[in-house]
Each structure stands twice: as C-alpha cells, then as structure tokens.
Design a protein around this motif. Structure first.
Motif, mmCIF file in Angstrom:
data_model
loop_
_atom_site.group_PDB
_atom_site.id
_atom_site.type_symbol
_atom_site.label_atom_id
_atom_site.label_comp_id
_atom_site.label_asym_id
_atom_site.label_seq_id
_atom_site.Cartn_x
_atom_site.Cartn_y
_atom_site.Cartn_z
ATOM 1 N N PRO A 417 0.608 -1.278 -0.159
ATOM 2 C CA PRO A 417 -0.114 -0.059 -0.045
ATOM 3 C C PRO A 417 0.930 1.230 0.008
ATOM 4 O O PRO A 417 2.087 1.155 0.372
ATOM 5 N N VAL A 418 0.136 2.259 -0.579
ATOM 6 C CA VAL A 418 0.931 3.789 -0.365
ATOM 7 C C VAL A 418 -0.042 4.592 0.504
ATOM 8 O O VAL A 418 -0.901 5.164 -0.097
ATOM 9 N N PRO A 419 0.099 4.442 1.640
ATOM 10 C CA PRO A 419 -0.851 5.221 2.630
ATOM 11 C C PRO A 419 -0.888 6.511 2.643
ATOM 12 O O PRO A 419 -1.941 7.352 2.856
ATOM 13 N N THR A 420 0.175 7.238 2.393
ATOM 14 C CA THR A 420 0.234 8.555 2.434
ATOM 15 C C THR A 420 1.295 9.022 1.241
ATOM 16 O O THR A 420 2.123 8.303 0.885
ATOM 17 N N GLY A 421 0.993 10.104 0.744
ATOM 18 C CA GLY A 421 1.767 10.742 -0.445
ATOM 19 C C GLY A 421 1.734 9.853 -1.843
ATOM 20 O O GLY A 421 0.515 9.174 -1.938
ATOM 21 N N PHE A 422 2.912 9.734 -2.418
ATOM 22 C CA PHE A 422 2.960 9.118 -3.758
ATOM 23 C C PHE A 422 3.985 8.094 -3.836
ATOM 24 O O PHE A 422 5.129 8.440 -3.070
ATOM 25 N N PHE A 423 4.065 7.133 -4.465
ATOM 26 C CA PHE A 423 5.207 6.283 -5.058
ATOM 27 C C PHE A 423 5.531 6.709 -6.312
ATOM 28 O O PHE A 423 4.575 6.936 -7.243
ATOM 29 N N ASP A 424 6.804 7.225 -6.732
ATOM 30 C CA ASP A 424 7.164 7.842 -7.775
ATOM 31 C C ASP A 424 7.901 6.925 -8.782
ATOM 32 O O ASP A 424 8.975 6.042 -8.238
ATOM 33 N N PHE A 425 7.889 6.935 -9.905
ATOM 34 C CA PHE A 425 8.591 6.075 -10.977
ATOM 35 C C PHE A 425 8.621 6.680 -12.383
ATOM 36 O O PHE A 425 7.809 7.609 -12.443
ATOM 37 N N GLY A 426 9.521 6.296 -13.179
ATOM 38 C CA GLY A 426 9.421 6.999 -14.550
ATOM 39 C C GLY A 426 10.691 7.979 -14.639
ATOM 40 O O GLY A 426 11.697 7.584 -14.356
ATOM 41 N N GLY A 427 10.171 9.156 -14.829
ATOM 42 C CA GLY A 427 11.210 10.173 -14.921
ATOM 43 C C GLY A 427 11.788 10.736 -13.725
ATOM 44 O O GLY A 427 11.272 10.393 -12.598
ATOM 45 N N ALA A 428 12.575 11.810 -13.566
ATOM 46 C CA ALA A 428 13.465 12.369 -12.391
ATOM 47 C C ALA A 428 12.303 13.331 -12.117
ATOM 48 O O ALA A 428 12.436 13.757 -10.760
ATOM 49 N N GLY A 429 11.316 13.935 -12.780
ATOM 50 C CA GLY A 429 10.499 14.950 -12.371
ATOM 51 C C GLY A 429 10.922 16.378 -12.167
ATOM 52 O O GLY A 429 11.499 16.771 -13.344
ATOM 53 N N LEU A 430 10.469 17.205 -11.205
ATOM 54 C CA LEU A 430 10.758 18.543 -11.352
ATOM 55 C C LEU A 430 12.202 18.849 -11.173
ATOM 56 O O LEU A 430 13.040 18.303 -10.165
ATOM 57 N N LEU A 431 12.887 19.652 -12.192
ATOM 58 C CA LEU A 431 14.263 19.987 -12.125
ATOM 59 C C LEU A 431 14.338 21.413 -12.064
ATOM 60 O O LEU A 431 13.447 22.157 -12.859
ATOM 61 N N THR A 432 15.054 22.164 -11.151
ATOM 62 C CA THR A 432 15.257 23.586 -10.969
ATOM 63 C C THR A 432 16.637 23.999 -11.433
ATOM 64 O O THR A 432 17.446 23.577 -10.778
ATOM 65 N N ASN A 433 16.713 24.987 -12.262
ATOM 66 C CA ASN A 433 18.065 25.889 -12.522
ATOM 67 C C ASN A 433 18.088 27.299 -11.802
ATOM 68 O O ASN A 433 16.986 27.948 -12.080
ATOM 69 N N VAL A 434 19.029 27.905 -11.385
ATOM 70 C CA VAL A 434 19.000 29.210 -10.756
ATOM 71 C C VAL A 434 20.395 29.972 -11.250
ATOM 72 O O VAL A 434 21.545 29.483 -11.315
ATOM 73 N N ASP A 435 20.151 30.946 -11.752
ATOM 74 C CA ASP A 435 21.096 32.175 -11.845
ATOM 75 C C ASP A 435 20.987 33.172 -11.378
ATOM 76 O O ASP A 435 19.643 33.928 -11.479
ATOM 77 N N ALA A 436 22.045 33.617 -10.233
ATOM 78 C CA ALA A 436 21.666 34.655 -9.322
ATOM 79 C C ALA A 436 22.967 35.580 -9.263
ATOM 80 O O ALA A 436 23.980 34.617 -9.176
ATOM 81 N N ALA A 437 22.762 36.591 -8.952
ATOM 82 C CA ALA A 437 24.059 37.462 -8.714
ATOM 83 C C ALA A 437 23.569 38.783 -7.884
ATOM 84 O O ALA A 437 22.495 39.218 -8.053
ATOM 85 N N ARG A 438 24.762 39.146 -7.012
ATOM 86 C CA ARG A 438 24.696 40.299 -6.293
ATOM 87 C C ARG A 438 25.838 41.415 -6.614
ATOM 88 O O ARG A 438 26.780 40.752 -6.546
ATOM 89 N N SER A 439 25.536 42.522 -6.797
ATOM 90 C CA SER A 439 26.592 43.537 -6.739
ATOM 91 C C SER A 439 26.413 44.474 -5.690
ATOM 92 O O SER A 439 25.349 44.907 -5.252
#
Length: 898
Positions: A417-439
């Motif tokens: 059973p999967v009583p809470t949440g989800f069981f993931d399979f297949g792809g890697a899912g959400l991917l995030t890239n960040v480009d940040a800078a401060r002067s």
C-alpha cells in the motif's frame, strides 16, 4: 565499542594533561616560563616585563576588551567575539568551514538553518568576508563556505550595532581572509573522515512506507594547499610599499552509497489484515539495492594586495564548485535521484586609505550563484515522472518490485500500500536551475575632529535571481486510483487557458522561467565622541531602503546609540551599554512568496468526470498599508582582563523586541494583526544573559568556558521554522485558526553551556597535545499541533508542551608532531549520543476536525474532541523523532608547513 573508544581517548587526554603540567614544551606554543611552576603550566605565568605591549588597536588580540583605534570597524558597544583561526583549528574542527563554527560563541544556538543569535533564526544573520556580503541569494544563509585554513579568524557579533554596521535582525559573521606576510608560507593538509551510520527512526504504528533508504558518506577525503607571502617582483618596483598574495585550494570528495530497501506488509495468518495492526506493521523485504555516488566540493581562493604607509588595497577572487546527488527513497531508483551542481563565486576589491585624521574605505564586490539540476539516471532524463497513490502492476524501471507486490496481491489484500503521499516512478520529475547575482558598493569616510570622529557612508546591494523550472518529459502524471490520471504541465499565462475543459487548447510550455530583484540601499552618519580617556559615546543614524522586485518597498530610519568606558585603561576593560533599531534584510528568494510562482495547469481525467485546474502563478496581493518590521535592541555588559592579561571575563545581557512582522494572512501579504483582530500581531521578544571566561588561546593550557540563558516569546517565527523549513514569510501559522500562537518560539535559547580546553606538552618526548569542546544545550520547545480543515493549528499555546531532550556532545582532538608532520585524530560526538533534536508535533487531526483549546495545557489534550463531539484520536507518530544529533565522526588528519 564506541564508548570504549571514547574512554580510551579521554585516558590519553589525561596523560597528555599530566605531562603538560610537568612543564614540557607544546607543539603549537612556547614552553611555560618554568617547568616547576604550576601556574606557568596552566597559562598563568606573570606577564613579561619587557617587549612590546599588546596591540589593542583592532580589538582582535587576546586580552583586549575593545578596539582602541577610534577608526576601527569593530564596535565596542555590543556583544562581539573574535575567534582566531589558530585557536579554532587547535580545537576539534577538522576541515570545517567558517559557517560551521560560527556558533562557537556564548549564547549561540543552531536551528538547522545556521547559528541562532539573540533569539533570531539562522536566516536572519549577515554573512560577510572582509566586510563584503556573501549571504545566500535565495534564503540569506551562508552561501560561500570558506574553509578555516583560508582565514585569519572570524568575528561574530551577536548584538549591539553601530550605524555603519551592515546588520539584519540576527547577528553578523565576518570572515577575515588570509593575507600574505613578509615571508613565504606554504601549508599542506589532508583529512580522511569516517561517519558512523545514522540512527534509524522508530517505526510509526499503523503506518507503512513502501521503500526506505539510508545514506553512507564514507569515506570522505579532503586535501588542501594554502600559500601566502610577498610578491617580491612587485616590491622591487614600488619603493617602500609591500605587495603580497594568498592562495588556497581544498578539494573534498566523498564515496557515498544510497541503500534502497523495498518492503511489503505481511498477512501470514490469512485474515486479509496486515499483521501487527493495530500497532507496528510487520513487513518483509522485497529487494535491497545500492547506488554509488561521489559528491565533491572544490573551494578555492586567490588574493593579491598592496600596502604602504597610507594605502591598503586587496583584490580577492574565491568560491566553490560542488556536486552532489539528492535521493527521495519512496520511488524507483531512476526516478528517485537528482544530480545538483552548484558554483558560488565572489570577487572583492577593497581599498582603505589612512591619511592621519582622515580614513577612507571603498569596497566593490560581486557575488554569483549558479545552480543546475539533472536526472542522475540517464533513463529518467526525458520521460515524465509518475506519482501514483498505488503500485501499478508493471514497473519498467523496477520489475522486481512490481513482481514482488503482485505475488501476494489479492482482491482483498494489498501487500504494497501507499497510505500517504505518492510512489514515484518513470522520470526524475521537477528540475530547477538558478542563476543569481548580487553587486555591492560601499563608501565610508571618517574624519577626526578634536575629540570627535565623524563617519559618513553609503552602501547599496542589487540582487537578481532567476529560476527555470521544468518537468522531465515536459509533464508530471498523478494517479489516485486505477482509471484516474492528472497531467500537470507549465503553461504560458499570457495566453488563454480554459479553466474547466481539459480538451480545450492551452499554451503548454516546457519550462517556467521566473525572475525577481531586490535592491537595498543604506546611508548613515555617525559621531564617536571621546568624553574622557577611555570613555566613548557613539551616536548614529542609518536609513534603510529596500525594494522587492517592485512588488513593495520599505524605507525606515534606524537610530543607534552606544556608550563604552574603559575603567582600567589601556584597552583592558570595557563596560558598555547600547540601544538601536534594525530591519530585516530580505533575500531575493522572497519573490516566490510575494511576486510570483510557476504557472501550472492540471488536466484531470477519470471515470467520475473530467476537469481542469489552473494556477496562474500570481502571488498573494500585497497590502497597501504594509509597514516594515522593526526590531529594537538593548545590550549591556562588561569585559575585563584579569591576572595580567591571563584571563578575560565577560558578562552581558540583551533584550530584543521585534514588532510588525509580516506574513501571508488570508491570501494577503500583510502585517498580521495590524488591521484585523482575527490574527494576533506578529511579534517576537528575547531576553538573554551570558557569562564567559577565557585564558590565552596560545598558552600551554588554554580554557574557554561560557554559559547563557535566554527565552524567546512571541507569535512570529520569521523566515525559518525547524518544522516548516525556509518559509520566507509565507508559512502556515496565520493560514488557519490563530488562537494559541503566542508562546515560546523555536529559537528560544534556554540554558546553554560550553567548555573548550587545549593542552599542549610532550608525550614520551614527542610534542603532542589534546583539545576538547563540550556542549550542553536545552532542547527545542515542543508544540501540540492539529492537522485541521483550516490547516495546521496550535491546539494549546505554542511551546507549552515542554522541550525536547537536552543535547550534550563531547568533541576530542589528539595531535602530535612527528617526521615533519603534525598528525591529528579528531572525534566528534565521542560518546555517540544521537539524541533527538526534532520531533513530530502533530497531536491529532487528518480526517478529524479539531479546534484549539484556547489557553489550555498539555493535560487538557486528553479531552480534545473532533467535530462530532467524540474524543480525538492521538496521532501515533506524535513526539516520535524526526531528526537526530549527528552521530560519531572520526577524522584522521595530517598537516605540514614548508
């Protein structure tokens, strides 16, 4: 076995201590004045009658209560601690970075986000390197993790700021970067680290997780080289000036193993009910799989500078490249792991001019942060991730698991059973890239006018933060039961997307790109007046202005006042009092709370009907009457050098009172309680006291001990909560029933004690020594929460359930010099305490409708009722551990200087 090992180390420590007491020389310090003089062996030898006196101009030398130079940046009006690198490295510290030891000061706690100073969270500090900001651009945490071997020391200021200090509502931690001297020095280092396995979490009654996991990061190897010295080819062309350089690199790699274990519940008695219910469910292992990774970090620094009688210029480039893998265990292996590569870099140009009665300081810096995520397994890089509330009959990426679940499945019994949440399979899912800078640009001019030193200056920080989010395969598939499927995708919100019919056209996109900016500008004027020899008063006014991506802006004055009196003279004592106001500096990551988030469309298909849910990414509206949170602060204390500079004693107290905190309230970003009686005002108040005694850190027997007590009360946790994480002023506290919000906050310090000692001497004729750091700290305040239809609510007043267990830790270091190397053995958490540091605080709720017991106590919880009047069922996971103290760590090190 671990306890026996720790006891053996303690026995060796006693032997070395006894040897040192006989007057032998130390490997890292000069010999005591007399081998037969016990006072000398303990570091209490009489002060030398000849030689230069202690230079207290900068305030960083031992025995100096404050900086005697009126132009110095160090404030004599507050609680500040300078920790030289030589001292920190003599303690158990291995290959630590400066942010990992910043809590080694009296009164500091660690809340999971960083050092908690003066009741503030770990995300409210300012992190700087030689005055240049190196805060994280998303949350404000330390972003550039500078190894201690790249530094001369660090200054931690808990409270008591002047107008020229760049401060938020926490403390400030400034790293003093290594500078080159008159001779060339090359140091090489190596460390090998072993960490014992993490403590397993206890099973939760009536609960089951299909796949669990563990991480083993052993061994970890670090090698480093640091060099500094003069640039002689430059000196030959610049006359009386001195050019210098400092450089270092310290790569580290770990050989990590992720262990995935899949389980099934059993039904050996054939009653179609999982064995063990009610209670801990019995399970059987289906498969165990290992995945090997090699996370690494490469910090590096390169500096060059020039000094003459009037000019001091330093140019710095530093940063780190790191790579690691994050795994979510309740998934198949290809879909569980994401690789993360991050580069953080700083470029700093710092100029200081000394022209008699004039001082000029100008600094420009650039902080860059680049973050990339990708699928760890190539097979999961270009297909959608499936989030299922059940295990399908076939799994292409884990056929063993699918077959194991199917073997025992019947129409009446589900083994996986999967009583809470989800069981993931297949792809890697959400991917995030960040480009940040401060002067950042800062200019400061000081002028001495008789008994006054007048300082004026301005600073500006401009940050850009851009995120790009994407789903592998362009979409995410969610299924609650067989025959139901939700397809989640990003879309272009500038184009129409019907909100009800999933078959209607919608401008789907492969990714969502968002960007935010923050601009912070401050100007200040400050007058330091010498009223009498050793008696100084400082009055300043700082004006802070901040703009958050044009969503809102805040601008307020911050007056600050301090008085300091050197009662004994010559910088040997300090009695001070200060008061001032400060405002939170908001990181660019707050844009996700107040500006926008990714626009997502969810197309729903099932046998019960079809539909579409559209989230256009618009953030909560911002109140037109929003005001800036402000914090008023009072400090008072005394520091004195005793026994001819052989002991310093410090006692202090502080009070902090934060008003008008802001958060999301009923869909509006506002100051809670300002315009509505439905929520209390967002406030936080801290009172704290501290005592510290220290002997000279380089003496054969060095001791530093400290005690503090404090409490933090209020309704506002700020940008971080140990339970919710980095909420950045968008947490859950004001989303539901706001009764019982006032109480003891997670940052309440309680009682905290530490003791550090370093003993240097000879053991069997070999220069050797031992050091230790012992800490004892109160646990976090406990809440009793309800998971209600109104969100997470406080069932009884916040923090009134008690506290988690007190946490104690003993860290030990043995070192000896042989064959031209200094060898070390360091043991962290030598007695392997593994104490609980965070617990599950959900008392009841879920499918039950619960309401607060206004002003109730823990004893009232047994009468908690649900909506239909029945007694609420207590969550079986309530107060079970969710985090533990770091287990025993052993580090073997070698150091050689050339």
């Amino acid at each position: 076995m671990r306890h026996a090992f720790a006891l053996a180390l303690t026995a060796v420590a006693v032997m070395v201590t006894a040897t040192a007491a006989r007057g032998d020389d130390g490997s890292n310090a000069p010999a005591p004045a007399s081998g037969s003089d016990a006072r000398a062996a303990l570091g209490f030898a009489p002060a030398a009658t000849t030689g230069a006196p202690t230079d207290c101009s900068s305030g960083s030398a031992f025995g100096c209560a404050y900086a005697t130079d009126p132009f110095a940046d160090a404030s004599p009006y507050g609680i500040a601690t300078y920790l030289p690198t030589s001292y920190l490295r003599a303690l158990p510290s291995a290959d630590a970075t400066f942010d990992e030891v910043a809590h080694h000061v009296t009164g500091a706690a660690f809340d999971g986000a960083g050092p908690s100073l003066g009741g503030a969270t770990g995300l409210e500090n300012r992190w700087t390197a030689d005055g240049a900001p190196i805060d994280g651009l998303r949350t404000g945490a330390a972003d550039t993790h500078i190894p201690l071997i790249f530094l001369d020391g660090i200054t931690v200021t808990t409270a008591g700021f002047t107008a020229h200090d760049r401060a938020s509502t926490g403390g400030t931690i400034d790293a003093h970067l290594l500078r080159g001297g008159a001779t060339t020095v090359v140091d090489s280092y190596a460390w090998v680290t072993y960490t014992s396995p993490q403590r397993d979490f206890p099973p939760i009654p009536d609960s089951f997780t299909l796949r669990t996991g563990a991480v083993d990061n052993n061994p970890q190897v670090t090698a480093a080289v640091v060099a500094s010295g003069p640039l002689r080819f430059v000196d030959a062309h610049v006359g009386s000036g001195h050019a210098w350089y400092a450089a270092g690199i310290a790569p580290s790699i770990a050989f990590s193993t992720f262990t995935f274990t899949a389980h099934e519940v059993t039904d050996d008695n054939g009653d179609n009910i999982p064995d063990g219910l009610p209670g801990v469910v019995n399970t059987r292992t289906i498969e165990t799989t290992d995945e090997h990774t090699t996370p690494y970090t490469v910090p590096a620094m390169l500096r060059a500078g020039f000094d003459d009688a009037h000019n001091h210029l330093a140019l710095t480039g530093m940063g780190q490249l790191s790579h690691d893998t994050r795994a979510l265990f309740d998934a198949t292996l290809p879909s569980s792991s994401i690789d993360r590569t991050t580069f953080v870099g700083d470029a700093i140009a710092d100029y200081r001019g000394d022209f008699g009665d004039w001082r000029v300081h100008a600094e420009a810096s650039y902080h860059d942060s680049i973050h990339r995520e990708s699928a760890h397994d190539a097979s999961a890089a270009n297909i959608p991730q499936n989030l299922y509330a059940y295990v399908p009959t076939t799994l292409a990426d884990d056929p063993t698991l699918a077959a194991g679940c199917a073997a025992a499945r019947t129409d009446k019994f589900e083994p996986c059973p999967v009583p809470t949440g989800f069981f993931d399979f297949g792809g890697a899912g959400l991917l995030t890239n960040v480009d940040a800078a401060r002067s950042t640009y800062t200019v400061d001019v000081s002028r001495k006018l008789g008994m006054n030193v007048v300082r004026v200056g301005a600073t500006t920080e401009d940050t850009t933060y851009i995120t790009t989010e994407r789903f592998t395969g362009g979409e995410e598939l969610i299924s609650l039961f067989d025959g139901h499927l939700d397809t989640r995708r990003f879309y272009d919100p500038t184009k129409p997307c019907p909100t009800t019919d999933p078959a209607a056209p919608c401008a789907y996109t492969d990714s969502a790109k968002l960007g935010w900016e923050t601009r912070s500008t401050a100007g200040y004027v400050e007058d330091t007046l010498t009223l009498a020899p050793g008696l100084v008063a400082d009055l300043g006014l700082r004006y802070e202005y901040m703009d958050v991506s044009y969503a809102f802006h805040l601008g307020e004055p911050a007056p600050r006042l301090g008085v300091s009196w050197d009662v004994l003279g010559n910088g040997e004592s300090r009695v001070w009092a200060s008061m001032g106001r400060s405002y939170p500096l908001l990181p660019a990551g707050i844009g996700a709370t107040v500006v926008s988030h990714a626009p997502i469309v969810d197309d729903q298909m099932s046998g019960f009907g079809n539909g579409r849910a559209v989230d256009n990414g618009v953030a909560p509206s911002i109140s037109g009457e929003l005001v800036a949170p402000y914090q008023d602060e009072l400090t008072a204390g005394a520091t004195v050098a005793l026994l001819e500079h052989r002991v310093t004693a410090t006692a202090w107290g502080l009070g902090r009172y934060l008003h008008d905190g802001f958060d999301t309230v009923f869909g509006v970003f506002d100051n809670p309680g300002r315009t509505s009686t439905l929520t209390p005002t967002a406030q936080r108040e801290t009172e704290q006291f501290g005592l510290e005694l220290q002997t000279p850190p380089s003496s054969p027997f060095a001791v530093r001990v400290g005690w503090s007590w404090g409490r933090t009360l209020g309704t506002w946790t700020g940008p971080y909560d140990p339970r919710q994480g980095a909420v950045l002023y968008g947490g859950q506290d004001y989303d539901g029933d706001a009764h019982n919000l006032f109480g003891t906050l997670p940052t309440s310090p309680g009682n905290r004690v530490y003791a550090e000692t370093i003993v240097r001497g000879k053991l069997a004729g070999v220069p050797a020594g031992v050091s230790a750091r012992l800490t004892l700290a109160a646990g976090l305040p406990r809440d009793a929460l309800g998971n209600s239809d109104l969100g997470i609510i406080q069932l009884i007043p916040r923090g009134s359930e008690g506290t988690d267990p007190m946490v104690s830790q003993v860290d030990l270091k043995l070192f000896a010099r042989a064959a031209g190397f200094e060898w070390s053995l360091e043991v962290f958490d030598a007695f392997d305490r593994r104490q609980t540091t965070l617990t599950n605080e959900i008392y009841a709720g879920g499918e039950q409708t619960v309401r607060p017991i206004d002003g109730g106590t823990y004893n009232d919880l047994i009468w908690l009722r649900v909506g239909d009047g029945e007694i609420a069922q207590k969550n079986p996971a309530y107060l079970l551990p969710t985090a533990y103290q770091t287990p025993l760590v052993v580090v073997v090190g070698a150091h050689r200087a050339f």
